[in-house]
Design an enzyme around this catalytic site. Sequence first.
Site, PDB file in Angstrom:
ATOM      1  N   GLU A 101       0.890  -1.260   0.050  1.00 23.05           N
ATOM      2  CA  GLU A 101      -0.052   0.052  -0.009  1.00 23.05           C
ATOM      3  C   GLU A 101       1.075   1.366   0.192  1.00 23.05           C
ATOM      4  OE1 GLU A 101      -2.991   1.464   3.247  1.00 23.05           O
ATOM      5  OE2 GLU A 101      -3.006  -0.614   3.023  1.00 23.05           O
ATOM      6  N   ASP A 136      -5.338   9.749   9.244  1.00 24.28           N
ATOM      7  CA  ASP A 136      -3.815   9.258   9.747  1.00 24.28           C
ATOM      8  C   ASP A 136      -3.307   9.979  10.854  1.00 24.28           C
ATOM      9  OD1 ASP A 136      -2.828   7.531   7.773  1.00 24.28           O
ATOM     10  OD2 ASP A 136      -3.170   9.360   6.392  1.00 24.28           O
TER      11      ASP A 136
END
Lengths: 412, 265
Positions: free
Chosen positions: B52, B63
């Site tokens: 990824e 995040d």
Amino acid sequence: MSDVFLPSAEMAYSSPDAQGFFGPYGGTFVPETVIPALTELDAAFREALDDPDFTGEFGSLLQDYVGRPTPLYRADRLAETVGLGRIYLKREDLNHTGAHKINNTLGQCLLARRMGKKRVIAETGAGQHGVATATAAALMGLECAVFMGTEDIRRQSLNVYKMRLLGAEVVPVAEGSGTLADAVTGALRHWVERVGDTFYVLGSAVGPHPYPVMVREFQKVIGEETLVQLQGRAERVPDAVIACVGGGSNAIGMFYPFLRDLPAGKRPLLVGAEAAGLGVETDRHGAALTKGLPGVLHGFYSYLLQDEAGNPLEAYSISAGLDYPGVGPEHSYLKDEGLVRYEAVTDAEALAAFAMLTETEGIIPAIESSHALALLPRLAPELGADGVVVVNVSGRGDKDMDIVREAGLGGE
Amino acid sequence: MASEGAAARGLGRGFPADRAALVIYLMAGYPDRATSLAALHAAARGGADVIELGVPYGNPLADGPTIAEAATVAREGGFGLGESIALAAEFLAEAGPDAPPVALMTYLNPLMRMGPARAAAAMREAGVAGVIVPDMPPEAARPWLAASGGIDTVFLAAPTSTPERLATVGSASAGFVYCVSTTGVTGERTGLSAELGGLVESVRAHTTLPVAVGFGVSGPEQAAAVAGIADGVVVGSAVVRRQDDPFAVEAFVELLAGAVRSARS
């Protein structure tokens, strides 16, 4: 009472759609974790609006706690100074806590309580929304945390102190430029983590659906009162109605009833003042509608200041309430449809307008609201010496004393 | 690569039939282009089944600090979606046909700014197998899906997802379904939620695709535990933390790969 004030069904303004889109703008672009919470919020919001207990309690609070209706004050010395016929100031600065923000936070905190949430969070730029949320939370016995950029904490220390006095925790957000956009990001991230027990009280007409329409609903009292007050004075439909636009909650609260209740040909010129900072030709401004391109930030699609790679740019304004790189999605729609005109106002123009209102009327406006006032001299030649204009004075300027003093107003 | 069929390039081939797949997240351009390219090769050598590749973005809502800070460094080095696709192309060309399939993890706005058609064409050209867009729920994906033929789009399922949402996510996804282990942002956590097994089962009930679990997996023990429950284990922040040293990445991925292989699926 003039006929043109009567609602006109065939001209109904019906945005947004059920998915929260105003034309192409708005929508829900957020991590999956919070989607169910937004769906639940949308349902609870709609249910609450249909419940007379909810709307009744909201109305009572606006009247007895906030002090509504706020006056519509005819500012004759100001009108004479700028060369207009009549200027009416909608005095949102006279609300409890000093700005229009309290209308929305009471609505959302009532909804939070109704949904059984014990804890609310908020973002804040200038600190007005943070104080208004902390105030509503104190009133309703809700735990409260306010996310605030570190730069804004520096610029607005008095409001930080007020929030703490009101029992709120102020959570500093050091990321980015430490301003409003970073505070929204901090609050959204936290909400993703604590979505189970926490209600996010978003302060402007931005964010994923249903926030833009919900904030409009709780702020529309501004424009509704204004329409009634104009009629009460046997005034005609004004030539222009002006409000400042950061995320755009005071502006949509003022504009929406005019859009909804007046037929297209009979509406005043609606004008939004966004922050030009040091000038829209520089890279130090917050003029998303003037200089941005459509994009996604903080869960919604709207005009956005962004770089070539699609990263949001840092916005700048002397006013902590207007330095946001995006703008509420309904404003993007209203711009594209030509229903509202948006103009950019520099720091210097806002400061001059701040001084003008203070000196001619003895009213010290927020530096945000000063952006709206700055359009008066600009529009006066176009509207003429008989022109009738309403300006929304969205907040008072007490919080801005340090900033205007630093800028050299008052000879210091 | 352009001559290969979509199935051969798809993310699904990264999921072995007999065990869980190890999905390794790296940040494109962090700490610089050359080191991130070396880290991609290191992860492949270490035993990553799927890679990824994170696209640096200025407002990474989903995040935590490790990935957000790496994104800032990469952006300061001039990295965005275009550069990330080019990096993937170079890695895939160098690594050859046995390279693990690459999914780009990008936020929506860079994709919209480049334009779905242009972005999809560049990804196909590069041999990118899929995308994961954390702020693009299935309902908002139509413009991208209309342009992204041949590229798998992975949607995310969360602990808060209702059965209706899981059905939507499960049927919209291609390649695999990304199951977020916990509410919150990416980042290492010390323990795994006790409800994870149940969550994975609920997601499985709504899809025939492999179900990979991410967010909060920090080391081999957790990776092994997740591998016993799910079809894939995503490790991100714990790898990015080591990304400035490709040797450390390779050693860490080897450890993770060993743990995943030892777990019963």
